[in-house]
Scaffold this motif. Structure first.
Motif, PDB file in Angstrom:
ATOM      1  N   ASP A 174      63.872  43.652  43.432  1.00 32.47           N
ATOM      2  CA  ASP A 174      64.438  44.989  43.298  1.00 32.47           C
ATOM      3  C   ASP A 174      65.805  44.956  43.970  1.00 32.47           C
ATOM      4  O   ASP A 174      65.903  44.856  45.192  1.00 32.47           O
ATOM      5  N   ARG A 175      66.873  44.952  43.176  1.00 26.18           N
ATOM      6  CA  ARG A 175      68.230  45.025  43.746  1.00 26.18           C
ATOM      7  C   ARG A 175      69.195  45.586  42.706  1.00 26.18           C
ATOM      8  O   ARG A 175      68.944  45.562  41.517  1.00 26.18           O
ATOM      9  N   TRP A 176      70.323  46.111  43.197  1.00 30.30           N
ATOM     10  CA  TRP A 176      71.298  46.735  42.302  1.00 30.30           C
ATOM     11  C   TRP A 176      72.255  45.685  41.733  1.00 30.30           C
ATOM     12  O   TRP A 176      72.635  44.752  42.443  1.00 30.30           O
ATOM     13  N   ARG A 208      64.493  45.759  38.563  1.00 31.18           N
ATOM     14  CA  ARG A 208      63.205  45.723  39.282  1.00 31.18           C
ATOM     15  C   ARG A 208      62.226  44.976  38.397  1.00 31.18           C
ATOM     16  O   ARG A 208      61.464  45.567  37.673  1.00 31.18           O
ATOM     17  N   PRO A 254      72.599  53.385  46.061  1.00 23.57           N
ATOM     18  CA  PRO A 254      72.188  52.913  47.393  1.00 23.57           C
ATOM     19  C   PRO A 254      73.202  53.237  48.498  1.00 23.57           C
ATOM     20  O   PRO A 254      72.841  53.225  49.664  1.00 23.57           O
ATOM     21  N   PRO A 292      70.019  49.423  39.134  1.00 23.14           N
ATOM     22  CA  PRO A 292      69.064  48.509  39.781  1.00 23.14           C
ATOM     23  C   PRO A 292      68.222  47.739  38.773  1.00 23.14           C
ATOM     24  O   PRO A 292      67.863  48.278  37.722  1.00 23.14           O
TER      25      PRO A 292
END
Lengths: 993, 273
Positions: B140-142, B167, B244, B165
């Motif tokens: 899970d990251r942008w 995921r 974020p 993001p």
């Protein structure tokens, strides 16, 4: 006829799974292999044509772009050792279940009873490796002998024509269901033997109570009327053992405790649960009066508080320690999907909004010999994280808050705390939805998964220490998708008003769920033979107490039964009518029309004798260490940032979906590079509103070695200060306590029981004192009291640990604050006074010391501070806010700086302290209730005005340079490190895990 | 003006249906119904009543046979009660009628594994796939996504780059052969690619490219530009508080993910309804 379909990647396609295993074998076991490749095997045991099997192999089982398949011949080649790992009979095989459904869709024909698809994985190991090493890798890394079986073949042992021989792990149904009578008219020793042999976990007094019950002529007369004799049946004995287990009945929290304090003063506590936990909440609710936001506390599967006029919030945290010790993946997975059922089955039913998880492990780098039957902490770490990952991600529930806590005593029993929150309409069909009541005549309907031998004796197993005979069947694997389908169905059934009550089937299975629901009406009749089984051959008692997952029990009024069952069928959920709720006063089960269990409701629920536990508090004699004089603290700071309790947990956080449902406003990682550690999570449960839920927690077992009273106080304060740090409203917050203790009952096995019981009493006294002082009601909680390991002469007891979770409200998520510094020129304020309180601190631990001066919480000044901070936040005066906890001021400053991407310049002479502390104590003290805030220079006057009369220190400012600079009392530089160096120290330890 | 009707299919492990429906509504859809797959299979609801089909993220059947594999098998083989045919056939008529389909994450995996993407020359033979991330784990990251301005994709029209993001555990895009990849590239079907923060160049560098996707491909459309799938989650960035770093950056109220939905609704209003 059975087929083996083997599926593998085509030549040239990266085998990410194999490469990861190869890397981990090298990192963790020091075994270097040339390559590891993997193949998936489906063993199909069903009446199908060859063409149908070929269609399955080519269709759903195989991705034609990257995979190839083979039927009844091997794909494996160019390897030195082949290891094939599959499940043992009866273990949940989710992939096998999906594979079977896929074939059914293709053929349009359902499988017959006894037919199935079973999966296994082949690992092809290439390199210098012999059979013994392959066996070691398999046992310690690739498989878990409790739930899996394997075969290992050298390259010359694989038949090139047929491949690995077909094995079908079908449960053999050789036992004929029967009910046995148990003779309890025996000696005390024999009674205890019955308890031990049957994994009943009942003590002598409890066994004697049962013995006396079936001696009563009136009881015998009533039993004879329904065809039972003067002896308890195995069904009855098992139902009693489940209901009376520590796990279900919380006998220690309900015990009469005879406590003596350090001055010899005696006190009798009649149930610490009622006295301190229920006691505190009722005092607080009264004091809150009109502002009381509690809706349902302690009586349901989870606590319920008000969110707004239209919605109510549900929160629950569970532990799943014992199963996770044996099978970390399955244990943690069932932990999360199990607590999810609690959240959903609260009131008339709720929708899950987020999960939380906190794990306590021994160091993953543990390098001492491990006692027998314990898994390596790294394996537990990996398995648990993966279990929660699959449980949470697949269920569509974001994991938004958590912690990892390390202490080598957790090698004896890891702690796996799983929390879940849910939301429900405040009212349904004109009635408050947090209430429910079964009506006489309602049908007992079980929905979701089927019953198997899995999870038998889970409740009694976790009521004992981990020992040699700990049962395999207590371990099970969850199935998030079957559960998800059931939840989708439930919410529709709820909105259509198709049931009067529901609860989940967790510990104790139907025995607990039906037994508890029947307290509304005063009895029930349950037909055990009607329950859908995974395979034949289960004994009636096994059907009653099986903890097979993904099941709920509903009370469905007769008029709604048909609609309920047909909606379930339409949504592909199995629902079965098992009997009715009655007002007979009896807990009655039948099997094929014959009564096999007939116990008074009152006896089964109220009959357990109250335990008496001695407790004696003798504070340990501890001293403060001498700290050598030191000029610079750069290395100490870096060493602290790299300690396991403090370092970055990003490698774990990123494996959890923390954003599904699109409500996560303050995420677990924040800051300029999305990698700073958040204090708490802020979550918007309603997509068209900015009202938010704030969730955080406190946990500090390090302080338990000094005094559990202050451990508890600090955990409460830590939870609350994290909560206010992001903007949570301190007037609208509830707490939830999860106690994990080592056995506190004095016995031959536990000679220091009086001390451990006194630790328990002291923690509860603090729980009462501080919840009342902060005005934070407790809404739910759980205790797990047997976190010990004992095999042979080795005993490991965990440090007494309480997770204090908090959940509350924030009116407008757009006012939330993150922890990272934002802008050069901003002023840095330290809220709260620093005391000489390094006892149990990370700094002392770094120096190999424990110390004596444990941090103490002053709730009054803390409460004033938190209220003022809330005001400053609502007036938009706060740019960033971060709490001080492990590692104190120095660590908090460093985290703020490197997360924000700017430097800080701070003067220790400006820090408000109690007495003359010296630089090292100011830097690393862990005094409670302190926060670091940055404020725009233009707002400093307004900010300071809000804190008039409180301890507030302007200690420095945010600077453009990327350095953390701390000046000492005489102006000399004590710390000067770049953000990059500090972040590197903080990220390094767990980056690769 | 006629209503724009969006449908989001749920059930058997979808997870993002609520936020996808929300994004459709915020973007201007008049109706955004979440419809359980059982309602399609029972014949109670038909895709033909809608203009915009959304396949949401999640884990269909737990992704037990590989991402979306068992889900694709169900849509292809399960028969609709009382009527004829399968959900797959309904989707094909839906596309033929000039309507829009967007699959996100698991929905993208479903479109690819059913052969609806890239569907070169209209062929529904599966020619690409999404498989395990090179890292071997869920992440899970942008990510920064560079838009191909020459793409026929109606969803990405007028955009240069978006930040969304990912995921997923199985997001690495792979084609069956180089010819397929070349066709995708030359016809500008790979409308979204992982890039650096400047949206300048596609990248294979982790973590900017979080899964090792071939040619950094994150999103793909068919040759009509009306069937679109992507691994990143546009429904997860509809408001600035989803970003974020919203606590430290000046951001517009509307999130970048919303732009894709707005383009879809605009297209439907202008060209179809």
């Amino acid at each position: 006829m059975a087929w083996r379909i083997v599926v593998g990647l085509k030549e040239g396609v990266v085998d990410a799974r194999g490469e990861r295993i190869q890397k981990e074998l090298s990192q963790h076991m020091g075994i270097e292999l040339e390559s590891v490749r993997t193949l998936d095997v489906y063993t199909v045991d069903a009446k199908l044509s060859d063409a149908e099997v070929e269609a399955a192999a080519a269709g759903p089982f195989c991705d034609p772009v990257i995979q190839e398949s083979a039927i009844n011949r091997p794909l494996a080649q160019d390897f030195d050792m082949l290891v094939e790992v599959g499940y043992r009979p009866g273990v949940t095989d989710n992939v096998g279940r999906t594979a079977r459904e896929a074939i059914q869709y293709q053929t349009g024909r359902p499988f017959a009873g006894g037919e199935g698809v079973y999966t296994s994985v082949q690992y092809l190991l290439k390199g210098k490796i012999d059979k013994d090493q392959a066996e070691l890798i398999t046992r310690d890394f690739l498989a878990n002998a409790l739930i899996q079986r394997w075969i290992i073949l050298g390259s010359d042992e694989l038949d090139p024509e047929t491949g690995v021989a077909v094995t079908i792990p079908r449960v053999s149904a050789d036992s004929v269901p029967c009910v046995q009578e148990m003779n309890l008219a025996v000696s005390d020793e024999a009674l205890l033997q019955i308890s031990r042999d049957g994994m009943l976990a009942l003590n002598l007094e409890e066994m004697l109570t049962l013995q006396a019950y079936v001696r009563d002529p009136e009881v015998i007369a009533r039993r004879e009327k329904v065809g039972l004799g003067a002896q308890l049946t195995d069904v009855e004995l098992e139902a009693l053992a489940q209901t009376w287990s520590e796990h279900c009945k919380h006998k220690i929290f309900s015990a009469r405790i005879e406590y003596m304090d350090e001055n010899g003063k005696q006190e009798v506590i009649d149930s610490i649960f009622k006295t301190y936990i229920v006691g505190a909440t009722s005092v607080i609710r009264k004091a809150k009066g009109e502002d009381d936001f509690c809706l349902s506390v302690f009586k349901d599967n989870a606590g319920v508080i008000r969110f707004n006029d239209d919605w109510s919030l549900v929160f629950k945290v569970e532990t799943h320690n014992s199963p996770s010790a044996l099978d970390p993946y399955g244990g943690a997975l069932t932990g999360i999907v199990g607590v999810n059922r609690d959240g959903v089955a609260t009131g008339m039913g709720a929708r899950l909004i987020f999960n939380t998880d906190v794990f306590c492990f021994a160091s993953p780098f543990y390098d001492k010999p491990l006692p027998q039957r314990l898994l390596h902490p790294r394996r537990i770490f990996e398995g648990v994280v993966e279990g929660v990952e699959h449980g949470g991600n697949k269920s569509g529930v974001p994991t938004i808050n958590g912690s990892l806590v390390f202490d080598d005593r957790f090698a004896g029993k890891p702690l796996v705390y799983c929390g879940t929150a849910a939301i429900m309409p405040a009212k349904l069909h004109g009635k408050p939805s947090h209430e429910k009541k079964v009506q006489v005549g309602d049908h007992i309907v079980m929905a979701g998964g089927r019953i198997g031998k899995d999870g038998i004796h889970g409740a009694t197993f976790s009521s004992e220490e981990l020992h040699e005979g700990s049962p395999v069947t207590a371990v099970q694997i969850g199935d998030p998708i079957t559960q998800r389908k059931m939840f989708d169905f439930l919410i529709i059934a709820r909105d259509r008003g198709l049931y009067n009550s529901l609860t989940d089937n967790g510990a104790g299975g139907l025995s607990s769920s039906v037994g508890e629901m029947a307290e509304d009406t005063g009895g029930f009749e349950l037909h055990l033979d009607r329950a859908p089984l995974k395979y034949p051959g289960l004994q009636p008692w096994e059907i009653l107490i099986s903890e097979a997952q993904e099941r709920m029990t509903m009370a469905v009024p007769p008029a709604k039964l048909d609609e309920f069952i047909s909606l379930a069928r339409e949504m592909d959920v199995e629902a079965t009518d098992l009997g009715t709720f009655t007002d007979s006063g009896y807990f009655r089960c039948l099997y094929e029309g014959k009564t096999v269990c007939y116990l008074e409701m009152e006896f089964i629920h109220e009959g357990v004798p109250q335990m008496v536990i001695p407790a004696r508090w003798e504070p340990r004699v501890l001293t403060e260490p001498e700290l050598p004089a030191c000029e610079r603290f750069d290395d100490d700071l870096k060493a602290l940032l790299g300690r396991l309790d403090i370092c970055s947990k990003e490698s774990v956080v990123r494996r959890y979906d923390h954003e599904v449902q699109a409500g996560t406003v303050i995420k677990p990682m924040v800051g300029v590079a999305n990698d700073g550690p958040s204090d708490a999570a802020v979550f918007r449960p309603l997509l068209d509103s900015f009202e938010a839920v704030v969730v955080s927690h406190g946990i500090c077992p390090n302080f338990s070695d000094i005094d559990t009273y202050h451990m508890m106080a600090c955990a409460i304060d830590e939870g609350l200060r994290n909560f206010v740090s992001v903007g949570g409203n301190i007037e609208h917050v509830a707490g939830l306590d999860n106690f994990c203790w080592c056995d506190p009952v004095k016995s031959e096995k536990t000679p220091d029981g009086e001390y451990k019981a006194a630790q328990l009493v002291r923690a509860n006294k603090a729980l009462y004192d501080y919840c009342v002082a902060f005005g934070v009601p407790l809404i739910s909680g759980k205790d797990s009291m047997k976190n010990d390991y004992q095999i042979g002469n080795t005993k490991i007891s965990i440090p007494p640990t309480v997770l204090f979770s908090v959940i509350g409200k924030m009116e407008d998520a757009r006012l939330a604050i993150s922890m990272d510094v934002k802008k050069p020129g901003d002023l840095i304020y330290l809220l709260g006074t620093t005391f000489d309180e390094l006892g149990g601190s990370e700094y002392y631990a770094l120096k190999g010391e424990l110390g004596a001066n444990v941090p103490k919480v002053d709730a009054q000044s803390a409460m004033a501070r938190y209220r003022a901070l809330n005001l400053a936040q609502s007036q938009r005066l706060v740019r960033s806010c971060h709490d001080l906890s492990d590692g104190g001021l120095a660590v908090s400053l460093a985290e703020k700086a490197f997360s924000g991407g700017f430097g800080v310049d701070v003067d220790l002479a400006k820090v408000a302290t109690e007495g003359d502390l010296g630089a090292n104590r100011i830097l690393f003290s862990e005094s409670a209730s302190r926060l670091l805030v940055t404020v725009g220079a233009e707002n400093s006057a307004a900010f300071e005005a809000l804190f008039a009369g409180q301890s507030l220190s302007l200690i420095g400012e945010v600077v453009e340079s990327k350095d953390v600079v701390v000046r000492g009392l005489n102006g000399k530089v004590l710390i000067q490190c770049s953000n990059d160096q500090l972040k590197q120290a903080w990220q390094a330890p767990l980056r690769e895990l | 003006m006629k209503e724009i009707r969006a449908i989001v299919i749920s059930g058997n492990g979808t997870n993002c249906e609520r936020e996808v429906a929300h994004a459709c509504r915020v973007a201007g859809a008049d109706v955004a119904d979440i419809v359980h797959i059982s309602e399609l299979l029972s014949g109670a609801v038909s895709l033909s009543d809608y203009h915009f089909l959304n396949l949401a993220g999640g884990f269909l059947d737990g992704d037990d046979l590989g991402s979306a594999k068992a889900g694709a098998n169900r849509l292809l083989h399960a028969r609709i009660q009382g009527g004829q045919g399968s959900v797959a056939q309904q989707i094909e008529s839906f596309v033929a009628a000039g309507k829009l389909v967007m699959g996100v994450c698991n929905g993208f995996q479903l479109l690819v594994k059913m052969g609806y993407l890239p569907a070169l020359g209209g062929s529904l033979q599966q020619s690409a796939t999404l498989t395990h991330n090179d890292g071997g784990r869920f992440v899970d990251r942008w990510t920064y996504l560079k838009v191909d301005p020459a793409s026929p994709c109606v969803f990405t029209r007028g955009l240069e780059g978006i930040y969304l993001p990912v995921r997923h555990g199985e997001g690495k895009f792979v084609t069956s052969c180089d010819e397929v990849l070349e066709a995708i590239e030359s016809r500008h079907l790979s409308c979204l690619k992982y890039s650096g923060p400047d949206y300048a160049e596609p990248t294979q560098e982790y973590p900017l490219n979080p899964n090792g996707s071939t040619n950094a491909i994150a999103g793909l459309c068919d040759e009509t530009g009306r069937v679109f799938g992507l691994m990143p989650h546009p429904e997860a960035y509809v408001h600035r508080t989803h970003h974020p770093r919203w606590t430290r950056e000046d951001l517009p109220e509307e999130g970048m993910g919303l732009l894709l939905y707005q383009n879809a609704i605009r297209f439907l209003r202008e060209e179809l309804v």
